[in-house]
Design a protein around this motif. Sequence first.
Motif, short mmCIF file in Angstrom:
data_model
loop_
_atom_site.label_atom_id
_atom_site.label_comp_id
_atom_site.label_asym_id
_atom_site.label_seq_id
_atom_site.Cartn_x
_atom_site.Cartn_y
_atom_site.Cartn_z
N UNK A 99 0.81 -1.22 0.00
CA UNK A 99 0.00 0.00 0.00
C UNK A 99 0.85 1.27 0.00
N UNK A 100 2.17 1.13 -0.13
CA UNK A 100 3.09 2.25 0.04
C UNK A 100 2.71 3.48 -0.77
N UNK A 101 2.55 3.33 -2.06
CA UNK A 101 2.29 4.50 -2.91
C UNK A 101 0.96 5.16 -2.56
N UNK A 103 -0.68 5.02 0.28
CA UNK A 103 -0.73 5.48 1.67
C UNK A 103 0.34 6.53 1.99
N UNK A 104 1.16 6.90 1.01
CA UNK A 104 2.20 7.90 1.26
C UNK A 104 3.39 7.36 2.05
N UNK A 105 3.55 6.05 2.07
CA UNK A 105 4.66 5.43 2.80
C UNK A 105 5.95 5.64 2.01
N UNK A 106 7.00 6.05 2.73
CA UNK A 106 8.29 6.30 2.08
C UNK A 106 9.39 5.36 2.57
N UNK A 107 9.17 4.68 3.69
CA UNK A 107 10.16 3.73 4.21
C UNK A 107 9.44 2.64 5.00
N UNK A 108 9.87 1.40 4.77
CA UNK A 108 9.39 0.26 5.56
C UNK A 108 10.63 -0.55 5.93
N UNK A 109 10.80 -0.80 7.22
CA UNK A 109 11.93 -1.61 7.66
C UNK A 109 11.59 -2.37 8.93
N UNK A 110 12.40 -3.36 9.18
CA UNK A 110 12.35 -4.01 10.50
C UNK A 110 12.91 -3.01 11.49
N UNK A 111 12.50 -3.08 12.72
CA UNK A 111 13.10 -2.25 13.76
C UNK A 111 14.49 -2.82 14.08
N UNK A 112 15.30 -2.04 14.75
CA UNK A 112 16.66 -2.49 15.05
C UNK A 112 16.67 -3.76 15.90
N UNK A 113 15.64 -3.96 16.71
CA UNK A 113 15.57 -5.19 17.51
C UNK A 113 15.24 -6.40 16.65
N UNK A 114 14.70 -6.15 15.46
CA UNK A 114 14.25 -7.23 14.60
C UNK A 114 12.89 -7.77 15.01
N UNK A 115 12.30 -7.18 16.05
CA UNK A 115 11.04 -7.68 16.60
C UNK A 115 9.87 -6.74 16.35
N UNK A 116 10.07 -5.82 15.42
CA UNK A 116 9.01 -4.86 15.11
C UNK A 116 9.20 -4.32 13.71
N UNK A 120 7.68 4.88 7.81
CA UNK A 120 7.73 6.33 7.72
C UNK A 120 6.85 6.72 6.54
N UNK A 121 6.01 7.72 6.76
CA UNK A 121 5.07 8.14 5.72
C UNK A 121 4.91 9.66 5.72
N UNK A 168 11.57 5.07 -0.64
CA UNK A 168 11.33 6.03 -1.71
C UNK A 168 12.43 7.08 -1.59
N UNK A 169 13.47 6.94 -2.40
CA UNK A 169 14.64 7.81 -2.29
C UNK A 169 14.34 9.27 -2.61
#
Length: 178
Positions: A99-101, A103-116, A120-121, A168-169
């Motif tokens: 849904x990125x485009x 929903x205006x999402x510009x970044x999707x990542x795992x959290x640093x813990x790897x558990x979340x 960013x939108x 989304x660079x």
Amino acid sequence: MKFSIFDNVKARNGRICDLETFLRVCSSTEVAAIAKYLQNETDDEKRAEAKKGLPAITWQASFSGTRSNNNAVPSGLFMLDIDHTDDKTQDIINKCVGIAKDAGIVLVSRSISGKGVRVVAECSDKFDNIADCQKDLAEKIGVEFDGACKDFARLSFCVPESYISYLDQSIFQREPKT
């Protein structure tokens, strides 16, 4: 869109994060080593101490002076922090990328813990605060949102490149919507 990057959580002054800096930090051996350590460490105090050495970004703002809400210059972005996703992590990431485009999402990542999951939108002009933007996006994804991440000065730990599923660079060159 202008947002700041800080050398670590103790740094009070950051600098504008450009694409080159972002990619360099996310591909650094230091960030990768801390992420690997966090995957294996079970002691919460040791994990918290290790995170303090990570570079971090304030997606919601840049700062004229020290990092505080009073010095924030809004970026037009917000962060949605989805904690403790457990076995649903990849499904949530796939939904966000799908849904990125729209929903205006510009970044999707795992959290640093790897558990979340960290999303960013762009802020919607339908809302006048970060919390309402977060709530709206969380509903679209089908998750609960962490209301603690609604302030401009909230840091987001940098993650290894391999944790990033969507970027989304163009956010590094765009101006926020007015």
